[in-house]
Design an enzyme around this catalytic site. Structure first.
Site, PDB file in Angstrom:
ATOM      1  N   LEU A 150       0.573  -0.457  -0.090  1.00  0.00           N
ATOM      2  CA  LEU A 150      -0.104   0.599   0.379  1.00  0.00           C
ATOM      3  C   LEU A 150       1.104   1.329  -0.260  1.00  0.00           C
ATOM      4  O   LEU A 150       1.717   1.232   0.665  1.00  0.00           O
ATOM      5  CB  LEU A 150      -0.681   0.039   1.526  1.00  0.00           C
ATOM      6  N   HIS A 151       0.717   1.862  -0.934  1.00  0.00           N
ATOM      7  CA  HIS A 151       1.120   3.197  -0.511  1.00  0.00           C
ATOM      8  C   HIS A 151       0.423   4.306  -2.101  1.00  0.00           C
ATOM      9  O   HIS A 151       1.543   5.542  -1.406  1.00  0.00           O
ATOM     10  CB  HIS A 151       3.213   3.392  -0.862  1.00  0.00           C
ATOM     11  N   ARG A 152      -0.067   4.629  -2.415  1.00  0.00           N
ATOM     12  CA  ARG A 152      -0.785   5.857  -3.007  1.00  0.00           C
ATOM     13  C   ARG A 152      -1.918   6.403  -2.274  1.00  0.00           C
ATOM     14  O   ARG A 152      -1.999   6.013  -1.399  1.00  0.00           O
ATOM     15  CB  ARG A 152      -2.104   5.002  -3.510  1.00  0.00           C
TER      16      ARG A 152
END
Ligand code: UD1
Length: 385
Positions: free
Chosen positions: A225-227
């Site tokens: 997860l990084h957005r």
């Protein structure tokens, strides 16, 4: 012919590795038209685990030039890159600038190239999410509008470009260059052991004294997860973290290599303790390319907001929940025979699809020309342009 190619952030590295190898292969044949190549790293990603580890894993030669741009706002990153890249272009005077993907380096260097009257080629042209709140969508639109040659991974993306009025002479379907890298590394990745990957990357700071044991046969979900849309908002990141730690762990272990942006926000939002205290959640540092490939090939399910992982899941057949409301890679969706389903970040929807996916088997699928030979086609198209 002289080419300057550009990388800046993690997802660029697996796209440039096969391209550089294909140039070397071309030159080995002692052709009348050898290619002189320079690799520029803008320095957007600089941590060992976000950058150097990928150069080592993928056998990418050290960059000829590192612009050392580092972190910052979008304007800071793009502006600094343009100022420094302009100097490189004025000195090196290449025939082509080749950019890949959709990160800030892609945008900054394509604009700079065109302002210096240098031809620009975009590998991975034509992708569109239609979501103008995504920084990557802006990067894609500008880069594609300016590029002289668009090398395109799939037919849907070719259709996007046609709809925008791009001439057939400016675009070629070449397949997905990421899959060249997947094919080149899968054998070595399969030899890695999940237990070693966990112990080599275990984030000891996310360990509040809770005993975490991973058995040889344990099933697991792989999460990345990084957005900004998922990790910058406290409410959203809290709901997602609770789903991972409270719901998924009832079924299986959770392996979660954490992006620096996500780690920073989890600490800020007070979520770090929840994952540290949970014996079934394994917080890892960002894993290398091959480690991630191994984990993907063994995972029962992947939950991600990464574009590259959607593609890799499709080729490996790993059921994939894409935690986004849209994708620039519709070819990876189940309705196109891919492995992924869009679920956004609404936990109810995620849970429903998660249960459904647990009943599904692996179903590997390759769209046309995702055959491991894309980089060679890219080099050929540049030569023949
Ligand atoms: C960038 C790309 C995104 C890509 C992602 C993969 C853009 C607009 N975004 O997002 O498309 O999917 O890379 O990771 O180009 N940081 C570190 N060490 C690093 C790099 C970053 O600690 O080596 C931290 C910094 O606090 C930084 C934050 O992560 O501010 C975000 O990094 P940034 O490069 O701005 O964007 P990403 O979220 O990584």
């Amino acid at each position: 012919m002289k080419i300057v190619s550009v990388v800046g952030a993690r997802p660029n590295f697996m796209k440039i590795a096969p391209f550089i190898r294909a140039i070397a292969k071309h030159n080995q044949k002692k052709p009348a038209n050898p290619i002189e190549h320079l690799l520029v790293h803008t320095g957007q990603h600089y941590d060992v685990r976000m950058s150097d580890a990928f150069f080592a894993d993928l056998g990418i030669p050290a960059p000829d030039i590192n612009l050392g741009v580092g972190s910052g706002t979008h304007a800071e990153q793009v502006g600094k890159t343009m100022i420094k890249f302009e100097k490189v272009l004025r000195k090196e005077k290449p025939d082509w600038v080749v950019v890949v993907g959709d990160v800030n380096a892609t945008l900054a260097c394509s604009v700079t190239a065109k302002k210096e009257l240098i031809r620009c080629c975009h590998i991975e042209g034509g992708l569109r999410s239609g979501d103008m709140t995504m920084p990557e969508e802006i990067n894609r639109l500008v880069t594609d509008r300016l590029s002289d040659l668009l090398l395109v991974p799939d037919e849907i993306s070719m259709g996007n470009l046609r709809a925008e009025g791009v001439a057939e002479s400016g675009m070629v379907l070449v397949g997905n260059i990421m899959i060249d890298t997947l094919d080149a590394n899968l054998k070595a990745a399969k030899k890695l052991k999940v237990l070693d990957i966990i112990s080599d990357n275990f984030n000891h700071e996310a360990f509040a004294g809770t005993i975490k044991e991973f058995g040889h046969d344990d099933q697991f979900a792989l999460i990345t997860l990084h957005r900004p849309s998922n990790v910058d908002d406290k409410k959203i990141l809290t709901a997602l973290t609770e789903f991972f730690t409270k719901k998924i762990t009832r079924e299986m272990k959770v392996l979660w290599p954490i992006h620096p942006r996500t780690e920073k926000n989890m600490r800020k939002f007070g979520l770090w303790e929840a994952v540290s205290d949970n014996s079934d959640v394994f917080i890892l540092h960002p894993t290398s390319y091959r480690e991630t490939l191994k984990l993907n090939s063994m995972a029962r399910i992947v939950l991600t907001d990464s574009g590259g992982l959607q593609e890799e899941c499709t080729v490996l057949g790993t059921p994939c929940l894409t935690l986004r409301n849209n994708t620039e890679r519709p070819v990876t969706l189940r309705e196109h025979n891919g492995a992924s389903v869009l679920v956004g970040n609404d936990v109810k929807k995620i849970e429903k699809e998660f249960r459904k996916m647990l009943t599904m088997e692996r179903r590997p699928f390759r769209p046309p020309l995702w055959d491991g030979k894309t980089a060679e086609r890219c080099v050929k198209e540049l030569i023949n342009f």
